[in-house]
Design a protein around this motif. Structure first.
Motif, mmCIF file in Angstrom:
data_model
loop_
_atom_site.group_PDB
_atom_site.id
_atom_site.type_symbol
_atom_site.label_atom_id
_atom_site.label_comp_id
_atom_site.label_asym_id
_atom_site.label_seq_id
_atom_site.Cartn_x
_atom_site.Cartn_y
_atom_site.Cartn_z
ATOM 1 N N VAL A 387 2.653 20.598 -52.888
ATOM 2 C CA VAL A 387 3.781 19.848 -52.319
ATOM 3 C C VAL A 387 3.378 19.161 -51.018
ATOM 4 C CG1 VAL A 387 6.060 20.096 -51.267
ATOM 5 C CG2 VAL A 387 5.559 21.247 -53.428
ATOM 6 N N THR A 388 2.667 19.862 -50.135
ATOM 7 C CA THR A 388 2.289 19.242 -48.858
ATOM 8 C C THR A 388 1.333 18.070 -49.077
ATOM 9 O OG1 THR A 388 0.497 20.850 -48.486
ATOM 10 C CG2 THR A 388 2.655 21.357 -47.544
ATOM 11 N N ASN A 389 0.493 18.162 -50.096
ATOM 12 C CA ASN A 389 -0.384 17.031 -50.417
ATOM 13 C C ASN A 389 0.430 15.824 -50.854
ATOM 14 O OD1 ASN A 389 -2.738 18.377 -49.799
ATOM 15 N ND2 ASN A 389 -3.066 19.114 -51.887
ATOM 16 N N ASP A 390 1.462 16.052 -51.665
ATOM 17 C CA ASP A 390 2.335 14.948 -52.075
ATOM 18 C C ASP A 390 3.059 14.346 -50.880
ATOM 19 O OD1 ASP A 390 1.655 15.250 -54.760
ATOM 20 O OD2 ASP A 390 3.725 14.954 -55.424
ATOM 21 N N MET A 391 3.494 15.196 -49.955
ATOM 22 C CA MET A 391 4.165 14.695 -48.756
ATOM 23 C C MET A 391 3.212 13.841 -47.927
ATOM 24 S SD MET A 391 6.667 17.769 -47.480
ATOM 25 C CE MET A 391 8.072 18.293 -48.503
ATOM 26 N N ALA A 392 1.969 14.302 -47.777
ATOM 27 C CA ALA A 392 0.982 13.539 -47.007
ATOM 28 C C ALA A 392 0.727 12.185 -47.652
ATOM 29 C CB ALA A 392 -0.314 14.329 -46.895
ATOM 30 N N SER A 394 2.794 10.522 -49.203
ATOM 31 C CA SER A 394 4.009 9.715 -49.027
ATOM 32 C C SER A 394 4.313 9.449 -47.551
ATOM 33 C CB SER A 394 5.205 10.417 -49.688
ATOM 34 O OG SER A 394 4.972 10.576 -51.070
ATOM 35 N N GLY A 395 3.337 9.724 -46.691
ATOM 36 C CA GLY A 395 3.484 9.345 -45.289
ATOM 37 C C GLY A 395 4.006 10.418 -44.365
ATOM 38 N N ILE A 396 4.210 11.655 -44.872
ATOM 39 C CA ILE A 396 4.676 12.751 -44.023
ATOM 40 C C ILE A 396 3.600 13.828 -44.004
ATOM 41 C CG2 ILE A 396 6.421 14.535 -43.648
ATOM 42 C CD1 ILE A 396 7.517 11.778 -43.137
ATOM 43 N N GLU A 397 2.767 13.800 -42.951
ATOM 44 C CA GLU A 397 1.702 14.790 -42.830
ATOM 45 C C GLU A 397 2.230 15.997 -42.058
ATOM 46 O OE1 GLU A 397 -2.924 15.227 -41.314
ATOM 47 O OE2 GLU A 397 -1.850 13.325 -41.081
ATOM 48 N N ILE A 398 2.091 17.180 -42.641
ATOM 49 C CA ILE A 398 2.591 18.397 -42.016
ATOM 50 C C ILE A 398 1.525 18.922 -41.052
ATOM 51 C CG2 ILE A 398 3.549 20.689 -42.427
ATOM 52 C CD1 ILE A 398 5.141 18.323 -43.672
ATOM 53 N N LEU A 399 1.796 18.826 -39.762
ATOM 54 C CA LEU A 399 0.830 19.251 -38.747
ATOM 55 C C LEU A 399 0.936 20.740 -38.462
ATOM 56 C CD1 LEU A 399 1.096 16.240 -36.274
ATOM 57 C CD2 LEU A 399 -0.541 16.612 -38.139
ATOM 58 N N GLU A 400 2.088 21.331 -38.711
ATOM 59 C CA GLU A 400 2.268 22.774 -38.655
ATOM 60 C C GLU A 400 3.421 23.122 -39.579
ATOM 61 O OE1 GLU A 400 3.316 23.751 -34.539
ATOM 62 O OE2 GLU A 400 5.437 23.751 -35.100
ATOM 63 N N ASP A 419 -5.266 28.004 -44.641
ATOM 64 C CA ASP A 419 -6.575 27.473 -45.025
ATOM 65 C C ASP A 419 -6.442 26.264 -45.945
ATOM 66 O OD1 ASP A 419 -7.734 29.511 -43.591
ATOM 67 O OD2 ASP A 419 -8.173 30.760 -45.343
ATOM 68 N N LEU A 420 -5.535 26.351 -46.894
ATOM 69 C CA LEU A 420 -5.354 25.251 -47.851
ATOM 70 C C LEU A 420 -4.803 24.002 -47.178
ATOM 71 C CD1 LEU A 420 -3.839 27.237 -50.862
ATOM 72 C CD2 LEU A 420 -6.055 26.063 -50.858
ATOM 73 N N MET A 421 -3.891 24.181 -46.236
ATOM 74 C CA MET A 421 -3.248 23.047 -45.572
ATOM 75 C C MET A 421 -4.081 22.489 -44.423
ATOM 76 S SD MET A 421 0.708 24.312 -45.310
ATOM 77 C CE MET A 421 1.097 22.877 -44.306
ATOM 78 N N LEU A 422 -5.063 23.283 -43.955
ATOM 79 C CA LEU A 422 -5.837 22.914 -42.757
ATOM 80 C C LEU A 422 -4.905 22.693 -41.570
ATOM 81 C CD1 LEU A 422 -8.397 20.408 -44.347
ATOM 82 C CD2 LEU A 422 -8.711 22.857 -43.882
ATOM 83 N N ALA A 423 -3.894 23.555 -41.486
ATOM 84 C CA ALA A 423 -2.884 23.438 -40.427
ATOM 85 C C ALA A 423 -2.362 24.833 -40.097
ATOM 86 C CB ALA A 423 -1.731 22.543 -40.879
#
Length: 492
Positions: A387-392, A394-400, A419-423
């Motif tokens: 899901v976070t990859n899809d958000m990234a 689409s222009g929404i990068e999850i920094l934390e 580890d997976l999110m690198l965040a």
């Protein structure tokens, strides 16, 4: 009057009520489970009258355990399991059928037909047509309960999600209301026009006169009935449970995100005041304050998270308690190529495929229960990473990522997630993020808080997990396992 806020938290398996003080400290809690009904395979129902009765008991117990007088409650907030559908007779006040729960799959075939029919639902509601949502459930009740369609035509019936049902009853039938975060989960609400959509209602054969009025999330929803609860206080907030957790986690800025790990996992990211459509993700209203533009969110809805571990415990019997899982997972140096795709009810975000089934791959003669447990825990983190990859993209990068829910006790799972999110992953100190979120919103309307900045200042975390291991090879294994699950089911 003391600054005590009552939060009514009506969940999928239990009702809860919590009394908070102005610092977010829970002073008293009432909680009780209610019965789950499974009349046919894939069908899930609740008794709305039982929910009302149990919720009332919980409210009284919360106030009693808080050691306050009922009259000391300043205001009330309501949060609820979303999408679950109740239809009742306005004259008798009684449901004409059990509540159809968000997990119920009886409308799968019709929802799939809508998905292939046109993009209208997707473009107007931000949702991908699915049995998950309320609209097809209302249609099913009207088509299958004797006399229901005729009563609807006569204006006798009312529809509501659980928040609406509780507010109606707790205000003695004075308020047939909901708000945008819940309305936007029905597949009948236009998130651009902020109103019920006549074209969509017509396609679902749902009369507009059944629909509750949509007001702001912090509107005045009415006064609680003193004869039922022992006090009369204003209901000043209403939010769907996941949006309430977003508010409770103080995700007030665009790009801030939270994930609640429970039976399923629900990741919401604040995307600001303009709705956008993104592949694989839902677009939903997070909240709308009186006189302000709504705040929207991207949502990833993952149907099976903690439920995968429960399945290992209850159906397979390979663990006796979820407390065992972290030790078992860390007893291995790696997953040894064992993956569990927990599609026990199909897959939600970002795949939206109800035909995929649970799959375990990579077993060898040396595989044991620790491998299955580790695979179940890792599957929670892999699905959220999808899901976070899809958000990234689409222009929404999850920094934390701010997290809450029972599974966040498991530090192994949180480490894999980071580890997976690198965040960094930040676990909220507030264990009751959902209940606190709607309580804080009610307190804001009542004047206990002057701004969201005050609420944000109360937020803190009790654990921060930073990325430390390279999980790319593991994640590629997960992708291969997914492809295998899709191939087995004949899906693409």
């Amino acid at each position: 009057m003391a600054d005590y806020i009552l939060s009514i938290d009506s969940g999928t398996t239990s009702c809860r009520a919590i009394v908070f003080d102005r610092t977010g400290k829970p002073l008293g809690i009432g909680q009780k489970e209610f019965k789950q009904y499974f009349p046919n395979p894939g069908w899930v129902e609740h008794d709305p009258m039982e929910i009302l009765s149990v919720q009332t008991e919980c409210i009284k117990e919360a106030i009693k355990s808080a050691g306050i007088k009922p009259t000391e409650v300043s205001c009330v907030g309501v949060t609820n399991q979303r999408e679950t559908t109740v239809v009742w007779d306005k004259l008798s006040g009684k449901p004409i059928y059990n509540a159809i729960v968000w997990q119920c799959r009886r409308t799968h075939e019709f929802s799939t037909q809508l998905r292939h029919e046109s993009e209208n639902f997707r473009e107007k509601t931000g949702l991908i047509p699915d049995a998950y949502f309320s609209g097809p459930k209302v249609r099913w009740i009207l088509a299958n309960v004797n006399g229901a369609a005729k009563l609807a035509e006569e204006g006798r019936l009312a529809f509501g999600t659980i928040d609406t049902w509780l507010i109606w009853n707790l205000t003695e039938g004075q308020s047939h209301l909901t708000e945008p975060s819940n309305a936007s989960r029905t597949m009948m609400y236009n998130i651009h026009k902020l109103d019920w959509d006549d074209e969509l209602l017509h396609r679902l054969s749902v009369p507009r006169n059944m629909m509750p009025k949509v007001v702001a999330s912090n509107a005045e929803f009415g006064l609680t009935d003193k004869t039922k609860l022992g006090f009369s206080a204003p209901i000043l907030a209403d939010l769907g449970d996941q949006q309430a957790a977003l508010f409770g986690q103080a995700c007030f800025q665009r790009g801030t995100a939270k994930c609640t790990y429970g039976t399923g996992s629900f990741l919401l990211a604040n995307i600001g005041d303009t709705p956008r459509i993104a592949p694989g993700l839902l677009t939903t209203v997070a909240w709308q304050m009186s006189g302000e533009k709504p705040v929207y969110a991207f949502e990833g809805a993952i149907f099976i998270a903690g439920a995968a571990v429960q399945w290992l415990r209850d159906q397979l019997g390979i663990i006796t308690s979820t407390d065992e899982t972290e030790g078992l997972a860390t007893s291995l140096n790696s997953n040894d190529g064992v993956y569990f795709v927990p599609a026990l009810v199909g897959l939600g975000s970002p795949w939206w495929n109800s035909d995929v089934r649970g799959t375990i791959v990579g077993l060898t003669r040396g595989s044991g229960r620790a491998h299955l447990v580790r695979a179940a825990l890792e599957s929670m983190a892999y699905q959220v990473a999808d899901v976070t990859n899809d958000m990234a993209n689409s222009g929404i990068e999850i920094l934390e990522l701010r997290v809450d829910g029972g599974a966040t006790k498991n530090k192994f799972m949180l480490q894999v997630q980071s580890d997976l999110m690198l965040a960094p992953v930040l676990r909220s100190s507030q264990l009751e993020a959902t209940a606190w979120g709607v309580a804080a919103l009610a307190g804001l309307r009542f004047g206990i808080f002057k701004s969201t900045s005050e609420i944000e200042a109360l937020w803190s975390c009790d654990l921060t997990v930073e990325p430390k291991s390279d999980r790319e090879a593991d994640y590629e294994g997960w992708r291969r396992a997914l492809r295998g699950a899709f191939a087995w089911s004949g899906s693409s």
